[in-house]
Design an enzyme around this catalytic site. Structure first.
Site, PDB file in Angstrom:
ATOM      1  NE  ARG A 272     -16.018 -31.389   9.651  1.00  0.00           N
ATOM      2  CZ  ARG A 272     -15.335 -32.000  10.612  1.00  0.00           C
ATOM      3  NH1 ARG A 272     -14.361 -31.338  11.249  1.00  0.00           N
ATOM      4  NH2 ARG A 272     -15.615 -33.234  10.953  1.00  0.00           N
TER       5      ARG A 272
ATOM      6  CE  LYS B  87     -17.102 -32.026  14.550  1.00  0.00           C
ATOM      7  NZ  LYS B  87     -17.335 -32.977  15.715  1.00  0.00           N
TER       8      LYS B  87
ATOM      9  CG  HIS C  13      -9.328 -12.947  11.258  1.00  0.00           C
ATOM     10  ND1 HIS C  13      -9.549 -12.386  10.021  1.00  0.00           N
ATOM     11  CD2 HIS C  13      -9.650 -11.998  12.167  1.00  0.00           C
ATOM     12  CE1 HIS C  13      -9.974 -11.135  10.173  1.00  0.00           C
ATOM     13  NE2 HIS C  13     -10.054 -10.887  11.471  1.00  0.00           N
TER      14      HIS C  13
ATOM     15  CB  ALA D 296      -6.155 -14.053  13.948  1.00  0.00           C
TER      16      ALA D 296
END
Length: 221
Positions: free
Chosen positions: A90, A108, A120, A137
């Site tokens: 982002r 971000k 993941h 994950a």
């Protein structure tokens, strides 16, 4: 248990962003500066090694970026890094050399040191991950408290007010976070520590520890 400083957590030789930590004590102090620092650093990068793509996006020529990944600037993708299918960056992100940003992972306002793996379904926001830190994950950094109040970093030795409503987690070098774990706002994990899968972590976890649950943290033997 201590309130870990930048030097306690990170080997600054393992990031292109070492300069952002100068004259700072704690890692959360740099969060407000990441975007501006990327722009300054990006404009100084060697054009033989990095290519500028889009507004304030620099990608190392040796990096591998899937065509389905979305990258918003400011951002630097380091040498030999891998950004996989449908990764979502982002902005305000530094991805270290040899790091992996995986399928459906969202970044971000972060600094990933070299060799970090978030491979993941991870969310990493307003956070700093040290050399070779790995998030299993589905593990995420939660960066906003439910009451929307400024985040306070808490340990057995006291508390430090960050003055920020958005603060994620700070993982020292070689930290391993188990699958499906949530690192609550303001979590700090010392070097070489492990977090059990499906954990909810808050506060400061000592270096060289195994986090089993909040009241069960043991020292590695």
């Amino acid at each position: 248990m201590v309130m870990y400083t930048i030097n306690d957590l990170y080997d600054l030789d393992q990031t292109i962003a070492a300069g952002i930590f100068e004259n700072k004590t704690y890692p959360w102090e740099v969060l407000a500066d990441i975007g501006d620092y990327i722009i300054k650093l990006g404009n100084s990068l060697d054009e033989n090694e990095y290519e500028k793509k889009g507004e304030n996006i620099w990608i190392a020529k040796s990096a591998s970026v899937a065509p389905t990944a979305f990258i918003n600037g400011p951002c630097i993708i380091g040498k030999e890094a891998e950004v996989r299918h449908c990764a979502f960056i982002r902005g305000n992100a530094i991805v270290g050399e040899g790091a992996v940003v995986g399928n459906s992972t969202e970044l971000k306002n972060v600094i990933l040191f070299n060799k970090v793996q978030v491979p993941h379904y991870n969310y990493v926001g307003d956070s700093i991950l040290g050399f070779k830190a790995h998030m299993g994950a589905g593990s995420i950094t939660s960066n906003v408290k439910s009451d929307k109040k400024p985040v306070v970093i808490k340990s057995a030795d006291g508390a430090v007010e960050t003055g920020r409503k958005k603060v994620g987690a700070f993982l020292g070098d070689n930290v391993e976070v188990g699958c499906g774990s949530v690192l609550n706002p303001g979590t700090v994990i010392g070097r070489h520590s492990n977090v059990y899968p499906l954990s909810s972590v808050r506060g400061v976890v000592p270096a060289d520890s195994i986090f089993k649950k909040q009241d069960d943290i043991v020292t590695k033997k």
